[in-house]
Design an enzyme around this catalytic site. Sequence first.
Site, PDB file in Angstrom:
ATOM      1  N   GLY A  74       0.736  -1.255   0.000  1.00 50.14           N
ATOM      2  CA  GLY A  74       0.000   0.000   0.000  1.00 50.14           C
ATOM      3  C   GLY A  74       0.761   1.297   0.000  1.00 50.14           C
ATOM      4  O   GLY A  74       0.139   2.353  -0.038  1.00 50.14           O
ATOM      5  N   GLY A  99       2.762   2.654  -2.329  1.00 52.12           N
ATOM      6  CA  GLY A  99       3.097   3.207  -3.639  1.00 52.12           C
ATOM      7  C   GLY A  99       2.279   4.436  -4.013  1.00 52.12           C
ATOM      8  O   GLY A  99       1.159   4.645  -3.532  1.00 52.12           O
ATOM      9  N   CYS A 123      -0.974   3.389  -5.700  1.00 51.24           N
ATOM     10  CA  CYS A 123      -1.636   2.255  -5.056  1.00 51.24           C
ATOM     11  C   CYS A 123      -2.728   2.771  -4.124  1.00 51.24           C
ATOM     12  O   CYS A 123      -2.506   3.702  -3.358  1.00 51.24           O
ATOM     13  CB  CYS A 123      -0.621   1.436  -4.260  1.00 51.24           C
ATOM     14  SG  CYS A 123      -1.333  -0.006  -3.429  1.00 51.24           S
TER      15      CYS A 123
END
Length: 345
Positions: free
Chosen positions: A179, A181, A184
């Site tokens: 999570g 990124g 993301c």
Amino acid sequence: MRIEEEIKLDYSDVLFRPKRSTLKSRKDVDLNRKYTFKHSRSLWKGIPIIASNMDGVGEIDVAKKLTSHKLMTALTKQHDINQIGTIYKKNTFFDSIALSCGTSKDSYNRLNSILKKYPKFKFICIDVANGYSENFSNFVSEVRKKYPKKTIIAGNVVTADMTQELVLSGADIVKVGIGPGSVCTTRIQTGVGYPQLSAVMECADAAHGLGAHIIADGGCTCPGDVAKGFGAGADFVMLGGMLAGHKEGGGDIIEEKGIKYIEFYGSSSEEANEKHYGGLANYRSSEGKKVKIRMKNSLDSTIRDILGGVRSSCTYVGAASLKQLSKCTTFVRVNNQYNDTFGKV
């Protein structure tokens, strides 16, 4: 239900504490590392930064550029056997490219076909969004049995227990990050994740105890974050958004009011699913987003900027080499990283 009360930290929650140094110049810092991997026993030398296996980043032209700087690239899962063949004759690529696959039968068959025809590639990246499944551990074991001399990267996970399980299942390198990124949305869609700095510290400790390695995957917004990943114990740092937006990554160029942009999207986004799998399955939602990135100057310039920042980090804490950085690191918890009076960098 239970709550862990201990505070977990992201890269933005800390700064390096500067220390006395005997280094005269940034140019004296050695960023090269040398690793021997636990299961494959393969030796690798280079600068341990890896381009993520995302559209627009894990591309062949990006790999060609990065290998000239002694950096690595994890190719996307979608490169076909003919595209792989275009780089196979260049011996420098065997140490600098990871072939990616998922756990589906089709993806595994594609990997097997590529390695049958082009057996000299040394790295396999088994990449799934959620590494917390018995099926994933079993798949890693299966790949290890079939390819005992290949260096296997497996992920993603964020905790010590699962890092150890993947290593014991046959992974040489565990990919850490759920999570963090830039494109993301897993944490928004699912409420699942783990602050990246703490994840890296805990997973590195677990992997190193077993003689294995980790990749800090995601969450870097600037060269300082890359250095923090290494300072926290990562053996490799994987970059997506920081390497996106260059011509080498391909993609359509959009021009608005004289400014050029390139689209960039997450691997679990609706756009990626539409492009590669015919759309989102009716039982799942998108866990990524699409953004427009202003087209950047040369990829060479971006790489030099990142490596220059990491060298500077080393000089501030007295580390003569990247290998020494984690040993010289003391992090200070902060509420604010920098003065943004004139906007964010």
